[in-house]
Design a protein around this motif. Sequence first.
Motif, mmCIF file in Angstrom:
data_model
loop_
_atom_site.group_PDB
_atom_site.id
_atom_site.type_symbol
_atom_site.label_atom_id
_atom_site.label_comp_id
_atom_site.label_asym_id
_atom_site.label_seq_id
_atom_site.Cartn_x
_atom_site.Cartn_y
_atom_site.Cartn_z
ATOM 1 N N THR A 114 0.808 -1.225 0.000
ATOM 2 C CA THR A 114 0.000 0.000 0.000
ATOM 3 C C THR A 114 0.837 1.269 0.000
ATOM 4 N N HIS A 115 2.078 1.168 0.498
ATOM 5 C CA HIS A 115 2.960 2.335 0.577
ATOM 6 C C HIS A 115 4.381 1.924 0.172
ATOM 7 N N ILE A 116 5.077 2.843 -0.475
ATOM 8 C CA ILE A 116 6.454 2.613 -0.890
ATOM 9 C C ILE A 116 7.339 3.730 -0.339
ATOM 10 N N CYS A 117 8.488 3.364 0.223
ATOM 11 C CA CYS A 117 9.480 4.346 0.652
ATOM 12 C C CYS A 117 10.230 4.821 -0.593
ATOM 13 N N LEU A 118 10.120 6.088 -0.902
ATOM 14 C CA LEU A 118 10.603 6.594 -2.181
ATOM 15 C C LEU A 118 12.123 6.698 -2.275
ATOM 16 N N ASN A 119 12.823 6.731 -1.163
ATOM 17 C CA ASN A 119 14.281 6.824 -1.225
ATOM 18 C C ASN A 119 14.919 5.567 -1.798
ATOM 19 N N ASP A 120 14.330 4.413 -1.509
ATOM 20 C CA ASP A 120 14.959 3.163 -1.959
ATOM 21 C C ASP A 120 13.967 2.121 -2.472
ATOM 22 N N GLY A 121 12.681 2.446 -2.509
ATOM 23 C CA GLY A 121 11.697 1.520 -3.052
ATOM 24 C C GLY A 121 11.301 0.383 -2.144
ATOM 25 N N THR A 122 11.675 0.449 -0.857
ATOM 26 C CA THR A 122 11.302 -0.616 0.074
ATOM 27 C C THR A 122 9.831 -0.495 0.476
#
Length: 370
Positions: A319-327
């Motif tokens: 549902t959510h993606i960390c934009l710095n590394d795609g985790t």
Amino acid sequence: MKYQAKRKAIILLEDGTIFYGKAVGNKEGSAVGEVCFNTGMTGYQEIFTDPSYFGQLMVTTNAHIGNYGTNEEENESDKAKIAGLICKNFSYTHSRPAADRSLEDFLEESNIFAISDVDTRALVTYIRENGAMNAIISTDVENIDELKKELAKVPDMNGLELASKVSTKEPYFYGNEDATYKIAALDVGIKTNILRNLAQRDAYIKVFPYDATYEEMKEWNPDGYFLSNGPGDPQPLESAINVTKTIIEKDHPLFGICLGHQIIAIANGIKTYKMHHGHRGINHPVKNLLTGKGEITSQNHGFSVDKEQTEAHPDVEVTHICLNDGTVGGLAMKSKNTFSVQYHPEASPGPHDASYLFDEFIDRIKSVKA
């Protein structure tokens, strides 16, 4: 503090690298743990009292630490939970009217050893390039060989169970007992502001120890269940994982944050892994894939959920993606009333972009309770 020559101190990393500093308060001492860094420009008291940092030597990237003292009302737990502090400039005086003590006194009350005058930019760069690792900070600068022996005894964070070190020993209540909703929270390192956010949404919370059984939690007849943040590796938490499997099977409303998020993933057969140096700061960008909106978030984790396995799972969606590394920043189950996020929507410190997640949890409870 009257001027006096500062006692020399060192940071010895497990790979043998040494950085130099001075002991805060001119004290003798040592501390061991996994060295990590937080990029927040403010909120050091909330960071130091976050149980998720138990067993870690905290490097603060902000150049000035201690300049606004501390205030007891802003603690995220009963005392500082970090293993030790590493900073550039430590302020022995503070100028904040609301402060009730200096940071030096606060750390002393929690028996936390700290060193300053460290080239934190160089140290953080080294961690970013070589990864988080165990370290020792000490004023025993002449006995490197002995420090290496002491450091060798420190267990690796990978596979280390720490929730039992910070969890409550006995159940306790938080909020208004006449509130509309009852939430059972499994404490694997819970922050006070999480409880505050739930209580502000008309919920009464009973907080259970990390090893509580489903039967013990269910006996209170809660409307929903919550899995908290916390320190260490989620893999050894077999009791919490089994409780989570049962909650999911019964399809009770379930919300997990950080370590709780990882536990939910493992309960679904999805692996977690130790990150190179983790996410720790208060300005990490996240994208909500359900709404397309971006969020600036507070994060603190050294483990993450396997993205490929999450995407391949037939009953789980990212549902959510960390934009710095795609985790993976968040997940939800398609056929069960379960969702979780890797970051900290309660902030403390940090922005409030993600506070809507608490509203979503209450809405899920309402839909079942109606």
